[in-house]
Design a protein around this motif. Structure first.
Motif, PDB file in Angstrom:
ATOM      1  N   MET A 196       0.855  -1.183   0.000  1.00 14.02           N
ATOM      2  CA  MET A 196       0.000   0.000   0.000  1.00 14.02           C
ATOM      3  C   MET A 196       0.897   1.242   0.000  1.00 14.02           C
ATOM      4  O   MET A 196       1.999   1.222   0.561  1.00 14.02           O
ATOM      5  N   TRP A 197       0.398   2.314  -0.585  1.00 19.08           N
ATOM      6  CA  TRP A 197       1.181   3.562  -0.603  1.00 19.08           C
ATOM      7  C   TRP A 197       1.530   3.998   0.817  1.00 19.08           C
ATOM      8  O   TRP A 197       2.650   4.449   1.083  1.00 19.08           O
ATOM      9  N   GLU A 198       0.579   3.851   1.745  1.00 20.41           N
ATOM     10  CA  GLU A 198       0.763   4.380   3.102  1.00 20.41           C
ATOM     11  C   GLU A 198       1.887   3.710   3.878  1.00 20.41           C
ATOM     12  O   GLU A 198       2.389   4.286   4.854  1.00 20.41           O
ATOM     13  N   VAL A 199       2.274   2.488   3.514  1.00 20.46           N
ATOM     14  CA  VAL A 199       3.290   1.768   4.296  1.00 20.46           C
ATOM     15  C   VAL A 199       4.584   1.538   3.519  1.00 20.46           C
ATOM     16  O   VAL A 199       5.468   0.817   3.977  1.00 20.46           O
ATOM     17  N   ARG A 200       4.722   2.163   2.374  1.00 18.54           N
ATOM     18  CA  ARG A 200       5.938   1.967   1.585  1.00 18.54           C
ATOM     19  C   ARG A 200       7.198   2.367   2.365  1.00 18.54           C
ATOM     20  O   ARG A 200       8.250   1.749   2.201  1.00 18.54           O
ATOM     21  N   ARG A 201       7.105   3.405   3.173  1.00 14.51           N
ATOM     22  CA  ARG A 201       8.297   3.889   3.881  1.00 14.51           C
ATOM     23  C   ARG A 201       8.857   2.848   4.849  1.00 14.51           C
ATOM     24  O   ARG A 201      10.025   2.913   5.222  1.00 14.51           O
ATOM     25  N   ILE A 202       8.030   1.888   5.249  1.00 20.52           N
ATOM     26  CA  ILE A 202       8.517   0.833   6.140  1.00 20.52           C
ATOM     27  C   ILE A 202       9.622   0.034   5.467  1.00 20.52           C
ATOM     28  O   ILE A 202      10.558  -0.428   6.124  1.00 20.52           O
ATOM     29  N   TYR A 203       9.531  -0.100   4.145  1.00 23.83           N
ATOM     30  CA  TYR A 203      10.536  -0.875   3.419  1.00 23.83           C
ATOM     31  C   TYR A 203      11.930  -0.301   3.650  1.00 23.83           C
ATOM     32  O   TYR A 203      12.861  -1.021   4.024  1.00 23.83           O
ATOM     33  N   ALA A 204      12.095   0.997   3.440  1.00 22.99           N
ATOM     34  CA  ALA A 204      13.404   1.631   3.621  1.00 22.99           C
ATOM     35  C   ALA A 204      13.855   1.593   5.072  1.00 22.99           C
ATOM     36  O   ALA A 204      15.057   1.547   5.366  1.00 22.99           O
ATOM     37  N   GLU A 205      12.898   1.585   5.989  1.00 18.11           N
ATOM     38  CA  GLU A 205      13.219   1.591   7.417  1.00 18.11           C
ATOM     39  C   GLU A 205      13.833   0.270   7.873  1.00 18.11           C
ATOM     40  O   GLU A 205      14.740   0.259   8.708  1.00 18.11           O
ATOM     41  N   VAL A 206      13.360  -0.851   7.315  1.00 19.15           N
ATOM     42  CA  VAL A 206      13.792  -2.154   7.843  1.00 19.15           C
ATOM     43  C   VAL A 206      14.543  -3.015   6.831  1.00 19.15           C
ATOM     44  O   VAL A 206      14.970  -4.118   7.165  1.00 19.15           O
ATOM     45  N   VAL A 207      14.703  -2.542   5.590  1.00 17.97           N
ATOM     46  CA  VAL A 207      15.300  -3.382   4.549  1.00 17.97           C
ATOM     47  C   VAL A 207      16.708  -3.846   4.953  1.00 17.97           C
ATOM     48  O   VAL A 207      17.520  -3.054   5.431  1.00 17.97           O
TER      49      VAL A 207
END
Length: 210
Positions: A131-142
């Motif tokens: 979802m657009w709203e949770v995309r930033r989680i990817y960069a946070e935990v990748v």
């Protein structure tokens, strides 16, 4: 924030909830619409209200569908997270009003992969359903092994839809929640605790005629 302002906000919060729960007690089985399918963070938050106040839940594929159902009076209330990017459409709709709000934590979120799959480092792009709203989680935990790879986003309507896309082979990874990982037999690549967000409950500006 001054003590007086904090007191007024607390009183407003209490007054709204008291008014809403009184309405629910007078009309058992009121219908609450929110984002599905089963296992989304919205569905889990709605489940708490169902358990405490005897509501019925209707799950929809998108929040656009939730909004349309509420405006058309197919549901009496809508539950929408404050993190949803289109929330202003509920706030500014002339036929709707915010009736209550409350904080509630989401389940764990993170990056998931197909079962027993270890994403490999490389230079090629990686397809990530989210979802657009949770995309930033990817960069946070990748993980470091993937941090240099180009991301090609695959749009999803919900955390469960992202997990479904991944399970069907439509993406290499997904940003989803713990119920999504469990429901589709996925494996965590990286994860983080859920976030406490504000959930909003919308109803009609004027009650429907009896």
């Amino acid at each position: 924030m001054s003590a007086d302002t904090a007191r007024r906000l607390a009183e407003e919060y209490t007054e709204r909830w008291n008014s809403l729960t009184e309405r629910w007690s007078r009309r058992p089985g009121s219908t609450l619409g929110t984002l599905g399918p089963s296992g989304t963070s919205s569905h889990l938050a709605a489940g708490l209200l169902v358990e405490r106040h005897g509501l019925h839940i209707r799950l929809f594929d998108t929040f656009d569908d939730v909004l349309a159902a509420l405006v058309d009076r197919k549901v009496e209330y809508a539950l929408v997270p404050s993190a949803y990017q289109g929330l202003t459409r509920f706030h500014w709709h002339r036929d709707l009003r915010l009736v209550a709000f409350f904080p509630q934590a989401t389940p764990e979120y993170g990056i998931a992969a197909p079962p027993e799959t270890e994403p490999e480092a490389g230079r090629g792009p990686v397809r990530v359903a989210a979802m657009w709203e949770v995309r930033r989680i990817y960069a946070e935990v990748v993980p470091a092994a993937l941090s240099g790879r180009e991301v090609r986003w695959v749009d999803a309507d919900s955390t469960q839809h992202a997990a479904e896309i991944l399970a069907a082979g439509g993406a290499d990874l997904a940003v989803t929640n713990a119920p999504g990982v469990l429901a589709h037999g996925l494996s965590w690549v990286a994860r983080r605790p859920g976030a406490e967000i504000v959930w909003t409950v919308f109803g009609h500006a004027e009650p429907s005629p009896l």
